[in-house]
Scaffold this motif. Structure first.
Motif, PDB file in Angstrom:
ATOM      1  N   TRP A  93      -5.736  12.241  -1.242  1.00  0.00           N
ATOM      2  CA  TRP A  93      -5.508  11.915  -0.171  1.00  0.00           C
ATOM      3  C   TRP A  93      -6.438  12.162   1.195  1.00  0.00           C
ATOM      4  N   SER A  94      -6.622  13.562   0.686  1.00  0.00           N
ATOM      5  CA  SER A  94      -7.555  14.572   2.021  1.00  0.00           C
ATOM      6  C   SER A  94      -8.744  13.831   2.040  1.00  0.00           C
ATOM      7  N   SER A  95      -9.594  13.314   1.309  1.00  0.00           N
ATOM      8  CA  SER A  95     -11.268  13.076   1.266  1.00  0.00           C
ATOM      9  C   SER A  95     -10.979  11.171   1.919  1.00  0.00           C
ATOM     10  N   PHE A  96      -9.732  10.646   1.018  1.00  0.00           N
ATOM     11  CA  PHE A  96      -9.830   9.086   1.789  1.00  0.00           C
ATOM     12  C   PHE A  96      -9.121   9.660   2.501  1.00  0.00           C
ATOM     13  N   MET A  97      -8.899  10.504   3.744  1.00  0.00           N
ATOM     14  CA  MET A  97      -8.185  10.438   5.068  1.00  0.00           C
ATOM     15  C   MET A  97      -9.383  10.465   6.054  1.00  0.00           C
ATOM     16  N   ALA A  98     -10.605  11.170   5.413  1.00  0.00           N
ATOM     17  CA  ALA A  98     -11.412  11.980   6.271  1.00  0.00           C
ATOM     18  C   ALA A  98     -11.759  11.401   6.661  1.00  0.00           C
ATOM     19  N   ASP A  99     -12.847  12.160   8.115  1.00  0.00           N
ATOM     20  CA  ASP A  99     -13.794  11.068   8.749  1.00  0.00           C
ATOM     21  C   ASP A  99     -14.820  10.465   8.230  1.00  0.00           C
TER      22      ASP A  99
ATOM     23  N   ALA B  88       0.868  -1.313   0.377  1.00  0.00           N
ATOM     24  CA  ALA B  88      -0.493   0.188  -0.018  1.00  0.00           C
ATOM     25  C   ALA B  88       0.647   0.762   0.155  1.00  0.00           C
ATOM     26  N   HIS B  89       1.025   2.078  -0.575  1.00  0.00           N
ATOM     27  CA  HIS B  89       1.164   3.444  -0.840  1.00  0.00           C
ATOM     28  C   HIS B  89       0.324   4.583  -0.736  1.00  0.00           C
ATOM     29  N   CYS B  90       1.045   5.736  -0.343  1.00  0.00           N
ATOM     30  CA  CYS B  90       0.860   6.995  -0.432  1.00  0.00           C
ATOM     31  C   CYS B  90       1.673   7.220  -1.829  1.00  0.00           C
ATOM     32  N   ASN B  91       0.963   8.200  -2.992  1.00  0.00           N
ATOM     33  CA  ASN B  91       1.884   8.510  -3.891  1.00  0.00           C
ATOM     34  C   ASN B  91       1.427   9.387  -4.522  1.00  0.00           C
ATOM     35  N   MET B  92       1.732  10.393  -5.620  1.00  0.00           N
ATOM     36  CA  MET B  92       1.382  11.305  -6.419  1.00  0.00           C
ATOM     37  C   MET B  92       0.208  10.437  -7.269  1.00  0.00           C
ATOM     38  N   ASP B  93      -0.676  11.348  -8.059  1.00  0.00           N
ATOM     39  CA  ASP B  93      -1.575  11.017  -9.152  1.00  0.00           C
ATOM     40  C   ASP B  93      -0.737  10.568 -10.597  1.00  0.00           C
TER      41      ASP B  93
ATOM     42  N   ALA C  39      -9.625   6.437  -6.435  1.00  0.00           N
ATOM     43  CA  ALA C  39      -9.626   8.010  -7.549  1.00  0.00           C
ATOM     44  C   ALA C  39     -10.100   8.594  -6.801  1.00  0.00           C
ATOM     45  N   ILE C  40     -10.058   9.029  -5.150  1.00  0.00           N
ATOM     46  CA  ILE C  40     -10.103  10.603  -4.974  1.00  0.00           C
ATOM     47  C   ILE C  40      -8.504  10.776  -3.978  1.00  0.00           C
TER      48      ILE C  40
END
Length: 549
Positions: A522-528, A453-458, A519-520
């Motif tokens: 990172w901020s939306s993925f981690m949102a509450d 699993a990665h955090c990367n740029m689109d 397809a979103i």
């Protein structure tokens, strides 16, 4: 009513009354006897003990010598070396040449200080020459208030309780007698510090070797307040590997005492933290004794590739430290295997556990069966077991470098497997801005695969996002074509929803996946209100099928 010996804090100081004839009602006569550590003896326990390592070495040597002497019959039983206790009403200075004298406990007092009907003949000691005698004025009330030992001595009807003289000897060994104990020269300072503490609540030293001697004496005389104070002082000193191992090697009567538990807990925490990266420090850890290894394996924070690595280390260490098979099986079965978290080991390694000759087969089978049942259990049951205070050390995950997986395999109509990877919200949060998490390896048709699993740029490098990739372990000319599908559980249904599918011909070391799985940004993925975290956990699924031979 018996006095309370577990007071949280001391009352007023009676330092002014220590060894004062005006405030004392008895005389304590201390006889210092020659022993293995007497002055001039080679390798005396107090001679040259400038460090904790020296103290530990001398103590170990003395224990070994005492054991060998007992086995060779050099020790004389009390029954052959007893004399009548001398009764007197007033204290008189004794200028006669001291002689060897051993006494046993009265018939109605057991050797451990408790009421008993018989004398244990295993309590024995060597008749040695008395080097000198020291007399101290004491207050029976002050000593009895601080020590159950002295409380019994002065109040249980023993002959000594009616005398104005209490004669004590402290042995060089770990055993002692209720009335007479033999005192070696190196323990003399420790006893004087203890007696002074019982009056004042203070010690005059912060030397670790002397503090340990005082701790040992305080345990013998059941002075819990002094044991607690020694423990606090030792905890305040810089901790080293040697000192931590020494504290864990204290006699069980001391190390298990509530007053000393904070010291042993601190020692365990020090070792667990120092050897947290067990993979990097494995060679050094191979020389750590059993108590230290237990402290390290108890930790949840070990940074290892997987629990498989923990198991391999335990077997390797046991083979190195215990060459004899029966002894090795005993240590593994009773001390170390309970600290291995089999439920987080891979199925391939669990198969090897069943075939390991170092383990008792019945116990190995039980460990593997429990692990497989845990893997097959519902996720909420797994979380309950991991959170339960009674079972958490058995089921909680450590800080694995490679995340555990659940894998289901099929061999018909095609080789197929389904791998489940769960990531906590805080684990995902730590990926930002360019981190990666790798799963443990899993196998399909003889090939090793893993998820990452990665955090990367689109692809347009416009924003950060969450990506998931599938890789093959083996490097070389081997190639295999795999149909794969990634899915994730989503709210509110909680069901897995397919996010990406495709096929890829793998060669060793290659990986395939999707840079923006959801397809979103990172901020939306981690949102509450993110749809992908259910009770703080991201549930991912990868399905692999090999349709070509």
């Amino acid at each position: 009513m018996d006095p309370d010996f577990s007071r949280a804090s001391r009352g007023p100081s009676f330092a002014f009354a220590f060894n004062s004839v005006n405030f004392s009602d008895r005389v304590l006569r201390i006889e210092i006897v020659a022993g293995d550590d007497a002055a001039g003896a080679k390798g005396a326990a107090g001679e040259g003990c400038s460090s904790l390592a020296d103290w530990a070495h001398q103590r170990k040597r003395r224990r070994e010598e005492l054991r060998r002497e007992k086995e060779s019959g050099k020790y004389t039983d009390l029954e052959t070396c007893k004399v009548e206790a001398e009764e007197c009403d007033t204290y008189e200075e004794n200028n006669e040449e001291p002689v060897a004298m051993i006494e046993e406990s009265p018939p109605d007092i057991g050797q451990d200080g408790e009421d008993g009907d018989s004398c244990d003949s295993s309590w024995s000691m060597e008749c040695t020459q008395v080097l000198r005698v020291k007399s101290i004025y004491i207050s029976s009330a002050i000593l009895a208030a601080e020590s159950p030992f002295f409380y019994k001595l002065f109040s249980n009807g023993m002959k000594e309780s009616d005398q104005r003289h209490a004669t004590l000897r402290i042995t060089a060994s770990d055993s002692f007698y209720l009335i007479i104990v033999c005192l070696s020269e190196t323990e003399e300072n420790a006893l004087m510090e203890l007696l002074s503490f019982m009056y004042s609540g203070k010690l005059t030293t912060n030397q670790p070797t002397l503090l340990l001697d005082i701790l040992m004496i305080a345990d013998k005389f059941e002075v819990v307040s002094c044991m607690r104070h020694c423990s606090q002082l030792l905890r305040s000193l810089p901790m080293t590997t040697e000192s931590a191992l020494l504290y864990l090697d204290l006699p069980s009567s001391i190390s298990m005492a509530a007053a000393v538990q904070p010291l042993t807990d601190t020692a365990k925490a020090f070792l667990a933290n120092k050897y947290k990266d067990l993979t990097k420090l494995q060679d050094e850890a191979m020389n750590i004794p059993l108590a230290g290894i237990e402290a390290i394996l108890w930790s949840n924070d070990l940074q290892v590739a997987s629990e498989d690595a923990i198991y391999d280390f335990v077997i390797k260490w046991a083979r190195s430290q215990y060459p004899k098979l029966e002894e090795r099986r005993e240590i593994l079965g009773t001390r170390l295997l309970p600290l291995v978290r089999f439920c987080h080991m891979t199925c391939r390694k669990l198969r090897k556990v069943l075939a390991c000759n170092d383990l008792d087969h019945e116990q190995a089978t039980k460990c593997v069966t429990e692990a497989l049942l845990y893997k097959a259990d519902a996720p909420h049951r797994q979380r309950t077991l991991a959170a339960d205070v009674l079972t958490c050390r058995k089921y909680a995950e450590r800080a694995y470098k490679y995340r555990p997986l659940k894998v289901v395999e099929f061999d018909r109509p095609y080789p197929q497997c389904i791998a489940y990877l769960d990531l906590k919200r805080e684990e995902c949060s730590r990926l930002f801005p360019s981190g990666r998490i790798y799963s443990q390896a899993f196998h399909l048709a003889g090939q090793g695969f893993f998820l990452s699993a990665h955090c990367n740029m689109d692809q347009q490098s416009a924003f950060h996002c969450f990506g998931l990739f599938l890789g093959m372990q083996e490097k070389g000319s081997t190639s295999v074509t795999v149909d794969y599908e990634f899915a994730a559980r989503t709210r509110p249904s909680g069901e897995f929803v397919s996010k990406y599918k495709g096929y890829y011909t793998f060669t060793g070391g290659k990986a395939v996946g999707y840079r923006n799985l959801f397809a979103i940004p990172w901020s939306s993925f981690m949102a509450d209100d993110s749809l992908f975290f259910i009770e703080g956990v991201l549930h991912l699924r990868a399905e692999l099928t090999i349709k070509q031979p």
